[in-house]
Design a protein around this motif. Structure first.
Motif, PDB file in Angstrom:
ATOM      1  N   ASP B 307       0.853  -1.184   0.000  1.00 33.57           N
ATOM      2  CA  ASP B 307       0.000   0.000   0.000  1.00 33.57           C
ATOM      3  C   ASP B 307       0.892   1.237   0.000  1.00 33.57           C
ATOM      4  O   ASP B 307       1.750   1.402   0.867  1.00 33.57           O
ATOM      5  N   ASN B 369      -5.015   2.332  -3.723  1.00 34.23           N
ATOM      6  CA  ASN B 369      -3.828   2.515  -2.880  1.00 34.23           C
ATOM      7  C   ASN B 369      -2.742   1.507  -3.229  1.00 34.23           C
ATOM      8  O   ASN B 369      -1.614   1.648  -2.793  1.00 34.23           O
ATOM      9  N   ASP B 370      -3.124   0.458  -3.918  1.00 33.13           N
ATOM     10  CA  ASP B 370      -2.233  -0.683  -4.071  1.00 33.13           C
ATOM     11  C   ASP B 370      -1.245  -0.427  -5.202  1.00 33.13           C
ATOM     12  O   ASP B 370      -1.628  -0.265  -6.358  1.00 33.13           O
TER      13      ASP B 370
END
Lengths: 100, 665
Positions: B307, B369-370
């Motif tokens: 993340d 977010n990844d």
């Protein structure tokens, strides 16, 4: 002159009658009358002692007491009338909403 | 003539006003009334800058008024507080401006700006407090606001639980902080100090003055409890679990928490109480080890996170560890260490705010977010990529960026600390963490911006209202350090001279064998006559590890990659698993400690509460009820009974009076 003891005897018997009445009477008006008896027996005492002592304080006090008794009777009977309107009776044993 | 100093209280007052305005009127205003918060914070910056020109250098602004008993409320602005005030107002202005774009369209915008304004106000109030109790009040307010903002999207279960986690974890520290204040108050009150008018117990100048009189053993307890509070707030080991989870809030909140308004409070507390830590045997030793270990330990976790915000969160924990470590070396280098630590704090807040806002820009554009789903974002978001590069270089400590100056100095004092006290562990932690920092920062940068898109994301640049703050911060992240370093060390390092703190006397109390006292000017002369000569290799080592880490990341993750990570670290590699699991912190602290130990204890106390506390109360009320139930039967409603009782009473009274008269009472 009538001896003082007789006045006191009269007052004591009036007081006893009044007390007996308050113990036994259930009718509101009779109860009021008995209370008046109690009050007036005290007045007799006041006046009698005042007469036997060269001092008018007791008699003045009795006058105040009578005025007070009149006011008390006025309030008392007003309450009884209100009670009668509410419950249709002045039998005090029947008016017991505030008991447990 | 009125001056800026007369309006010092407005630094906090205006953001509070903005909070009130936005929370009540924000619903009816465009952008949720966010411009109130922006303007109030900016006005705070102007006032702080005005105060800076008026009192700097050599003066301290101190206003106070009586509160109750032996306590007061007041404003204390010395170089240390001034540096924080300028940084917080400046960075927060930019973050709030950015939020105007980032939060646009969110139905809770008014709530966001209200809470953000209060958050800023609380932090500013914390910084300029002139006594420890007032500082604690604002400290708690900061905690409350962080709870509200982390749980901003409270309908999301993970956000709600992250907010709770943050609140409860910092609470552990806060309890220690409160205990420290109570003990400090007691030991100061028992000294029977002769307080001049306008001086109050728990005021910082008074605390500094009375340190030498307090029993050193007690000082150690107080210092360790203060450290406990700072550890909770600044996310140091072992209370660091809440900080990575605090990512659940909007990215601007993360930026505020990580850069300006929350975690720095812990470091600021240690810096503010530095003379106390210095006077307490083992006080600074604990600080240096907690900081050094945290710097290392958090950096390892940053290596594996996917993340993008979580990588940054681990780096924050790690950098805060550096700051703590820097202040901790004060045992050897004296108050100069405070300057070093605070300089890293300021520098860090610039580049960390920048990095978070960039990450927010990426998330805003890409919608995830990844990092595994990003890749090649740089093609579509040029400005974000460039500004994030600036932040990344500063974080990695690339030569001549702000982060390089601040981190290099920390490693220098850590080396000095090691060579004089023969405790090398903090220095080793620092160097290894510096290498890892550079590596994971650029791993993140390359994975996100370089290469080919790995998923079908939205491809558009963020609006200008978001990009302009990024550019301003990028300039500061790159250039701030070069211009301000030595002046900053002078001003903040000598902060305590304003109060006449005699470090040589305190060193005797604290039992520091090697203490230099004051006289630390620039980099060249610190250490006084006992200056440690650094070998050449030590001098260039920070540069080597910084650049080396970047190159390593370049080899592993960029388009020019020569090495494949998978060859070195397998999917099932135990260390990788350990790091991905964050050292099983969740399992130990949440699953085991919180859900087994604490839950069990709360069951027991629940039982005690129901059976004993409630039981006694219920029994009392039962007895009373039963007694009253019997007593009410007296009210028969038959008037003769009442009269009988009355007459009986009178008779008894008469008899008693008669007896009394006979006896002659």
């Amino acid at each position: 002159m009538i001896p003082l003891e007789l006045y006191i005897l009269l007052a004591a018997s009036m007081f006893t009658i009044g007390l007996y009445g308050t113990f036994t009477q259930r009718n509101g008006i009779k109860l009021m009358m008995c209370i008046e008896l109690l009050l007036n027996s005290a007045n007799i005492n006041l006046v009698a002692f005042s007469a036997y002592q060269p001092n008018v304080n007791g008699q003045v006090f009795a006058l105040f007491s009578i005025a007070l008794a009149a006011a008390e009777a006025g309030v008392g009977f007003a309450i009884l009338i209100a009670l009668y309107r509410l419950y249709g009776t002045i039998d005090l044993d029947k008016i017991n909403t505030m008991r447990w | 003539m009125t001056t800026y100093s007369d309006y010092a209280y407005l630094i906090v007052g205006l953001p509070v006003l903005a909070f009130v305005l936005t929370i009540f009127l924000g619903w009816h205003l465009p952008k949720g009334g966010g411009f109130f918060t922006v303007l109030a914070t900016f006005a705070g910056f102007i006032i702080s800058a005005g105060i800076f020109t008026e009192i700097f250098p050599g003066e301290v602004l101190h206003q106070s008024m009586h509160w109750f008993a032996t306590l007061n409320v007041g404003i204390l602005i010395d170089p240390l507080a001034l540096a924080m005030l300028l940084m917080v107002t400046f960075v927060c202005t930019l973050i709030h401006t950015y939020a105007l774009g980032y939060m646009d369209g969110d139905p809770g915008m008014a709530r966001y700006f209200a809470e953000a304004g209060l958050f800023t106000a609380a932090m500013l109030g914390l910084v300029f407090s002139d006594n420890i109790l007032q500082l604690f009040i604002f400290w708690e307010l900061v905690g409350l606001c962080s709870y509200l903002l982390i749980g901003f999207w409270y309908r999301k279960p993970s956000a709600a639980s992250a907010a709770k986690k943050a609140f409860l974890t910092t609470r552990v520290g806060d309890v220690m902080f409160l205990a420290a204040i109570v003990i400090l108050y007691n030991s100061m009150a028992s000294l029977n100090l002769n307080l001049a008018p306008g001086e109050y117990l728990l005021q910082f100048p008074v605390i500094y003055k009375s340190l030498a009189l307090i029993d050193p053993g007690q000082l150690t307890i107080i210092a360790l409890l203060f450290l406990g509070g700072a550890v909770g707030k600044s996310g140091q080991f072992p209370l660091d679990v809440w900080l990575p989870d605090a990512m659940e809030g909007p990215t601007t909140v993360s930026a505020m928490i990580h850069a300006a308004t929350m975690v720095t409070a812990g470091v600021y507390l240690v810096a503010r109480m530095f003379p106390l830590f210095y006077a307490a045997p083992y006080g600074l030793l604990a600080v240096v080890y907690v900081g050094g270990f945290t710097a290392f330990y958090a950096a390892t976790m940053g290596l594996t996170a996917f993340d993008i915000k979580r990588v940054l969160a681990f780096s924050t924990v790690s950098q805060l560890g550096y700051m703590m470590m820097a202040i901790g070396t004060g045992a050897v280098v004296g108050a100069f260490a405070v300057g070093v630590g605070m300089f890293h704090l300021i520098a860090h807040s610039f580049f960390k705010a920048l990095l978070f806002l960039c990450a927010g820009s990426v998330i805003h554009g890409v919608g995830t977010n990844d990092m595994r789903e990003m890749g090649g974002v740089g093609k579509y978001m040029k400005w974000t990529m460039l500004t994030m590069l600036a932040g990344g270089l500063a974080l990695a400590g690339f030569p001549l960026t702000t982060g390089f100056f601040s981190k290099d100095e920390i490693l220098v004092v850590a080396y000095e600390y090691g060579s004089i006290s023969h405790q090398w562990l903090p220095y080793i932690f620092g160097i290894v963490a510096a290498l890892m920092t550079a590596f994971y920062t650029f791993r993140m940068w390359f994975v996100a911006f370089d290469g080919e898109p790995r998923s079908d994301y939205h491809k558009h640049e963020s609006p200008w209202v978001m990009l302009v703050p990024l550019m301003i911060l990028a300039v500061f992240a790159l250039a701030f350090g070069a211009f301000s370093q030595s002046g900053f060390y002078d001003a903040v390092g000598n902060n305590f001279e304003h109060y006449g703190v005699d470090f040589e006397e305190l060193a005797v109390v604290g039992g520091h064998a090697v203490a230099h006292g004051e006289g630390h000017g620039g980099e060249a002369e610190h250490g006084g006559e006992e200056a440690v000569e650094e070998p050449f290799i030590i001098k260039i080592l920070p540069i080597v590890v910084g650049v080396g880490g970047i190159l390593l990341a370049l080899l592993f993750y960029s388009r020019w990659k020569k090495l494949d990570v998978r060859k070195y670290v397998g999917e099932r590699d135990p260390i990788r698993g350990l790091l991905l699991k964050r050292y099983y912190q969740h399992e130990i602290l949440t699953a085991w400690f919180a859900e087994t130990v604490v839950y069990g204890l709360s069951l027991i106390s629940n039982m005690i509460d129901i059976k004993i506390v409630d039981g006694v109360l219920n029994k009392i009320s039962e007895v009373t009820l039963a007694f009253a139930g019997n007593l009410r039967k007296v009210q028969t409603g038959i008037i003769e009974n009442y009269i009988t009782a009355l007459v009986f009473g009178v008779v008894v009274l008469v008899i008693l009076i008669k007896i009394g008269m006979e006896v002659g009472l």
